[in-house]
Write a protein that holds these residues in place. Structure first.
Motif, mmCIF file in Angstrom:
data_model
loop_
_atom_site.group_PDB
_atom_site.id
_atom_site.type_symbol
_atom_site.label_atom_id
_atom_site.label_comp_id
_atom_site.label_asym_id
_atom_site.label_seq_id
_atom_site.Cartn_x
_atom_site.Cartn_y
_atom_site.Cartn_z
ATOM 1 N N ASN A 326 -17.826 60.675 -43.596
ATOM 2 C CA ASN A 326 -18.964 59.959 -44.185
ATOM 3 C C ASN A 326 -18.775 58.440 -44.184
ATOM 4 O O ASN A 326 -18.908 57.777 -45.210
ATOM 5 N N SER A 327 -18.464 57.879 -43.018
ATOM 6 C CA SER A 327 -18.352 56.430 -42.883
ATOM 7 C C SER A 327 -18.966 56.016 -41.555
ATOM 8 O O SER A 327 -19.149 56.843 -40.658
ATOM 9 N N VAL A 328 -19.276 54.735 -41.434
ATOM 10 C CA VAL A 328 -19.845 54.231 -40.188
ATOM 11 C C VAL A 328 -18.872 54.442 -39.045
ATOM 12 O O VAL A 328 -19.260 54.856 -37.937
ATOM 13 N N GLU A 329 -17.598 54.169 -39.297
ATOM 14 C CA GLU A 329 -16.590 54.310 -38.236
ATOM 15 C C GLU A 329 -16.472 55.759 -37.780
ATOM 16 O O GLU A 329 -16.374 56.041 -36.577
ATOM 17 N N ALA A 330 -16.480 56.688 -38.722
ATOM 18 C CA ALA A 330 -16.360 58.102 -38.372
ATOM 19 C C ALA A 330 -17.591 58.591 -37.619
ATOM 20 O O ALA A 330 -17.482 59.361 -36.654
ATOM 21 N N THR A 331 -18.776 58.153 -38.040
ATOM 22 C CA THR A 331 -20.003 58.550 -37.348
ATOM 23 C C THR A 331 -20.023 58.012 -35.925
ATOM 24 O O THR A 331 -20.404 58.725 -34.991
ATOM 25 N N ALA A 332 -19.606 56.762 -35.742
ATOM 26 C CA ALA A 332 -19.547 56.178 -34.393
ATOM 27 C C ALA A 332 -18.548 56.923 -33.517
ATOM 28 O O ALA A 332 -18.829 57.228 -32.354
ATOM 29 N N ALA A 333 -17.389 57.247 -34.088
ATOM 30 C CA ALA A 333 -16.385 58.011 -33.336
ATOM 31 C C ALA A 333 -16.909 59.399 -32.996
ATOM 32 O O ALA A 333 -16.714 59.903 -31.889
#
Length: 501
Positions: A326-333
């Protein structure tokens, strides 16, 4: 209004019109003409998806109201970076799957081409819709088409798998409707932008009803995404259907992942007050268990198609972990890994199909059988697809997993993520090594005659395999694109309020 103002609807309109035309003379019984029509449609969809991506990057999210009926009565289509990336991915996959089918798989049963296009209608509509009820409608369109595509060509195994698939998805559709009813009763709307804006301001009496409806939708989307314990339908379904259909189905679980992003990140995200992150507590253990179950199934696989199907389960678990982070970095990855896993899984299904055709009765089973007719060619294709799926450098799977590991490094649950993620690559390497040695080296007798790979089949496989090194070469721009898509998804309710009609 100019033509470009209506472009958002084209990914649904073009295949829909073409599919209807293919049901009538003079196209109905002419396979050659049908192939040309679908090829032209796929080219048009590639172009439209690329243009829509350019528009979303320049202009931000765009809303198209069908018939100019305004919300909450009108049907809203929304194009942003995430939607346009998924449209482009679907267009590439559809082009490759159709090229493979044109080598002869499409003529093994009636109505393949119209059903293929109806499937694209449902997938594209699900990616573009801005309304949860219309998400249900497009789900039903793609599911009805997939029921028939699944049994294309006939056979006992396909029929059995289709029965289980149909019954399970009918139950899922019923649960979907119950969830929609609860959501509408609590929010007073099913428009995603309206819901995202209202989530933090619901009356206390409606909060529990909205929570229940949101969790029911998680069950439905988890079914589509192969979330444990609702993943058991996938291996048999994908392994027993025809090769081009299995390749196209590689994006089906991603529709479920995408829907969770849209509902449980954009609507029930950090901004949603008492409804914030209602799915996270369930996603953490189930995502990790999905990965573990997929790893065990991978090691137990007895055919190459079943192995590829179980690897889809592992990739689904990996993507669900990024949702739980649930973070921007995780969603992008997760979005980068989603693109990679979709294309490489489809490529492996196609390689398995080529091997199956050249090994006579042994097909793609991990047993001693006839040697393949083109051992060098198929061996190289299998080797490249395997390295990509394992996540070995210099292929895109390595970058995708590295991005996920980086995104999880600051999380408390990092130790729980790294172990299954690394074990999934190790298990894939072990079983794919065993599969390659059995399929190509444990052979006896003479190759089956007249079993050469068709040029269209090779074109389709190469098209998908080339995507992996290209994703490495252009990893910087693609990563920037996925970060932009993730930021738009997480910037709620500000971003959705800007595009609320």
């Amino acid at each position: 209004m100019t033509l470009s103002d209506h472009l958002i609807f084209f990914p649904v309109l073009i295949p829909l019109i073409a599919a209807v035309l293919l049901l009538f003379p003079p196209l109905h019984n002419d396979v050659s003409r049908q192939r040309l029509v679908v090829f032209a449609v796929n080219c048009a969809l590639l172009l439209v998806a690329a243009v829509l991506l350019g528009h979303s990057l320049k202009q931000g999210p765009q809303v198209y109201m069908m018939g100019n009926w305004q919300a909450p009565f009108g049907i809203a289509l929304v194009n942003d970076t995430l939607a346009s990336v998924m449209l482009l991915l679907t267009a590439v996959l559809a082009m490759a799957a159709h090229l493979y089918a044109c080598a002869g798989d499409d003529s093994r049963g009636p109505f393949f081409h119209p059903l293929f296009l109806f499937q694209i209608v449902g997938i594209n509509g699900a990616f573009l819709t801005g309304d949860i009820f219309n998400l249900f409608v497009f789900f039903e369109i793609l599911l009805i088409a997939s029921y028939s595509l699944l049994i294309h060509g006939g056979g006992k195994q396909r029929t059995q798998a289709a029965v289980h698939y149909v019954l399970l998805n009918l139950a899922g559709s019923a649960v979907f409707l119950f969830g929609l009813g609860m959501i509408y009763a609590s929010f007073g709307t099913l428009n995603m932008a309206d819901m995202a804006y209202k989530a933090a301001h619901l009356n206390e009496e409606n909060i529990e009803l909205a929570r229940s409806g949101g969790l029911l939708l998680l069950v439905v989307f988890g079914l589509k995404a192969a979330l444990l314990p609702m993943h058991f339908w996938l291996p048999r379904t994908y392994a027993y259907t025809s090769t081009p259909v299995a390749a196209l189905f590689a994006i089906m679980t991603k529709v479920g992942i995408y829907s969770i992003w849209r509902v449980h990140t954009a609507i029930f995200g950090d901004h949603a007050g008492e409804l914030a992150n209602i799915a996270i507590g369930w996603l953490w253990p189930l995502a990790l268990l999905t990965m573990v179950a997929g790893i065990i199934a991978v090691l137990a696989s007895q055919t190459l198609k079943m192995l590829a199907a179980n690897l889809v389960v592992v990739s689904a678990g990996t993507l669900l972990v990024t949702l739980a982070l649930n973070s921007v970095e995780a969603t992008a990855a997760g979005l980068y890994y989603l693109i990679h896993s979709t294309l490489l899984s489809a490529a492996m299904f196609m390689v398995a199909g080529l091997i199956q055709e050249q090994r006579a009765q042994a097909q793609d089973r991990f047993v001693r059988g006839r040697p393949v007719s083109q051992p060098m060619l198929l061996g190289v294709l299998f080797f490249i697809a395997s390295l990509g799926l394992i996540g070995m450098p210099p292929f895109s799977g390595f970058i995708g997993k590295l991005l996920i590991l980086q995104a999880s490094s600051a999380a408390v649950e990092a130790a729980w993520i790294w172990a299954p993620l690394l074990l999934s690559g190790l298990s894939a390497m072990i079983i794919l090594s065993r599969a390659g040695s059995t399929l190509f080296w444990r052979a006896s007798g003479q190759p089956a005659q007249e079993s050469k790979a068709h040029p269209l089949q090779l074109t389709a496989v190469l098209m998908l395999l080339l995507a992996s090194p290209l994703m490495v070469i252009f990893a910087g721009p693609i990563s920037d694109l996925t970060v932009m898509a993730a930021q738009e998804l997480h910037k709620v309710p500000q971003a959705v309020a800007e595009v609320t009609p």
